[in-house]
Design a protein around this motif. Structure first.
Motif, mmCIF file in Angstrom:
data_model
loop_
_atom_site.group_PDB
_atom_site.id
_atom_site.type_symbol
_atom_site.label_atom_id
_atom_site.label_comp_id
_atom_site.label_asym_id
_atom_site.label_seq_id
_atom_site.Cartn_x
_atom_site.Cartn_y
_atom_site.Cartn_z
ATOM 1 N N LEU A 1 -87.422 44.701 -74.974
ATOM 2 C CA LEU A 1 -86.860 44.705 -75.922
ATOM 3 C C LEU A 1 -85.483 44.560 -76.105
ATOM 4 C CD1 LEU A 1 -88.689 45.619 -78.841
ATOM 5 C CD2 LEU A 1 -88.113 48.377 -78.058
ATOM 6 N N ILE A 2 -84.153 45.324 -75.955
ATOM 7 C CA ILE A 2 -83.050 45.368 -76.175
ATOM 8 C C ILE A 2 -82.544 43.829 -76.132
ATOM 9 C CG2 ILE A 2 -80.735 45.823 -76.067
ATOM 10 C CD1 ILE A 2 -82.357 48.565 -74.293
ATOM 11 N N ALA A 3 -83.154 43.131 -75.026
ATOM 12 C CA ALA A 3 -82.491 41.829 -74.958
ATOM 13 C C ALA A 3 -83.188 40.188 -76.188
ATOM 14 C CB ALA A 3 -83.088 41.199 -73.053
ATOM 15 N N ALA B 1 -80.670 39.247 -78.988
ATOM 16 C CA ALA B 1 -80.725 37.923 -79.635
ATOM 17 C C ALA B 1 -80.707 37.637 -81.194
ATOM 18 C CB ALA B 1 -81.646 36.756 -78.366
ATOM 19 N N LEU B 2 -81.814 37.962 -81.637
ATOM 20 C CA LEU B 2 -82.179 38.065 -82.858
ATOM 21 C C LEU B 2 -80.839 38.461 -83.359
ATOM 22 C CD1 LEU B 2 -83.891 37.255 -85.129
ATOM 23 C CD2 LEU B 2 -85.418 40.343 -85.077
ATOM 24 N N VAL B 3 -80.450 39.613 -83.459
ATOM 25 C CA VAL B 3 -79.174 39.715 -84.546
ATOM 26 C C VAL B 3 -78.157 38.915 -83.969
ATOM 27 C CG1 VAL B 3 -77.384 41.798 -83.931
ATOM 28 C CG2 VAL B 3 -79.748 42.733 -84.243
ATOM 29 N N SER C 1 -77.670 31.683 -89.182
ATOM 30 C CA SER C 1 -78.300 30.686 -89.221
ATOM 31 C C SER C 1 -79.575 30.718 -87.869
ATOM 32 C CB SER C 1 -77.325 29.234 -88.505
ATOM 33 O OG SER C 1 -78.165 28.028 -88.200
ATOM 34 N N ALA C 2 -79.488 29.307 -87.517
ATOM 35 C CA ALA C 2 -81.106 29.703 -85.935
ATOM 36 C C ALA C 2 -80.358 29.164 -85.340
ATOM 37 C CB ALA C 2 -82.104 29.210 -86.238
ATOM 38 N N ASP C 3 -78.945 28.383 -85.685
ATOM 39 C CA ASP C 3 -78.164 27.571 -84.924
ATOM 40 C C ASP C 3 -77.131 28.339 -83.594
ATOM 41 O OD1 ASP C 3 -77.113 25.440 -82.481
ATOM 42 O OD2 ASP C 3 -76.452 24.056 -84.365
ATOM 43 N N VAL C 4 -77.278 28.999 -81.994
ATOM 44 C CA VAL C 4 -76.292 29.283 -81.468
ATOM 45 C C VAL C 4 -75.128 29.786 -81.728
ATOM 46 C CG1 VAL C 4 -76.854 28.638 -79.555
ATOM 47 C CG2 VAL C 4 -75.757 30.767 -79.591
ATOM 48 N N ARG C 5 -75.187 27.977 -81.797
ATOM 49 C CA ARG C 5 -73.464 26.560 -82.072
ATOM 50 C C ARG C 5 -72.873 27.754 -83.014
ATOM 51 N NH1 ARG C 5 -75.232 21.139 -81.990
ATOM 52 N NH2 ARG C 5 -76.565 21.774 -83.710
ATOM 53 N N HIS C 6 -73.344 28.511 -83.979
ATOM 54 C CA HIS C 6 -72.013 29.112 -85.244
ATOM 55 C C HIS C 6 -71.799 30.432 -84.065
ATOM 56 C CE1 HIS C 6 -74.817 27.016 -87.915
ATOM 57 N NE2 HIS C 6 -73.145 26.514 -88.366
ATOM 58 N N GLY C 7 -72.135 31.249 -82.947
ATOM 59 C CA GLY C 7 -71.423 32.122 -82.510
ATOM 60 C C GLY C 7 -70.512 31.502 -81.042
ATOM 61 N N LEU D 1 -73.951 40.575 -73.237
ATOM 62 C CA LEU D 1 -74.901 41.685 -73.043
ATOM 63 C C LEU D 1 -75.920 40.695 -72.781
ATOM 64 C CD1 LEU D 1 -75.806 44.697 -73.382
ATOM 65 C CD2 LEU D 1 -75.984 44.125 -75.982
ATOM 66 N N SER D 2 -75.950 39.607 -72.792
ATOM 67 C CA SER D 2 -77.657 39.002 -73.293
ATOM 68 C C SER D 2 -77.891 38.975 -71.180
ATOM 69 C CB SER D 2 -77.526 37.788 -73.728
ATOM 70 O OG SER D 2 -78.852 37.094 -73.497
#
Length: 157
Positions: free
Chosen positions: A106-108, A112-114, A121-127, A139-140
């Motif tokens: 649940l925390i993981a 990911a959602l946060v 964006s749904a694109d993780v590259r923005h991180g 954390l993941s």
């Protein structure tokens, strides 16, 4: 309906009974569960390591595909996991390792959602290159690894 009656009802469902009765079905579902976990954690770990800067930019174009494959792995692992648990849900419901695994999942998932929502964006590259991206990735890695370890401990408690 009492909790124990609910567990008995789930364990008596026809599909659940088939899992118990048909030789080899439970181990086959268990193997699929492990394959789903491998796909999920392998892909997520790769994405996390890129967010942490361990891998080079050559991987960036593959990140959205890795996320989709991780979601497929999660779907397989969650579906097979529910089937496996349903066979003895009365036992699992009070197993500390199982409860820990569920909390970690649940925390993981929330992590990911946060990350996705904060990136806008749904694109993780923005991180990539951001403190939030690196924090979420670290954390993941810790959460998914801990969930795997907790899952392995279920049988020993």
């Amino acid at each position: 309906m009492q909790l124990s009656e609910s567990f008995q009802w789930i364990e008596a469902l026809p599909l659940v009974r088939l899992i118990v009765i048909i030789p080899g079905l439970y181990p086959a579902i268990s193997a699929l569960h492990i394959l789903g976990i491998a796909l999920l954690v392998g892909c997520i770990a790769t994405v996390d390591l890129r967010l942490l800067g361990v891998f080079t930019t050559k991987l960036d174009d593959a990140l959205p595909s890795l996320i989709r494959m991780a979601l497929t792995g999660f779907t397989v692992a969650a579906t097979t996991g529910m089937l496996l648990v349903s066979v003895r849900i009365g036992n699992y419901a009070f197993n500390p390792a199982f409860l820990t695994k569920m909390a970690l999942l649940l925390i993981a998932g929330t992590n990911a959602l946060v990350l996705r929502l904060r990136a806008g964006s749904a694109d993780v590259r923005h991180g990539l290159g951001t403190f939030r991206g690196r924090l979420a990735a670290a954390l993941s890695l810790a959460l998914w690894t801990s969930a795997v370890f907790s899952g392995r401990w279920i049988a020993f408690i």
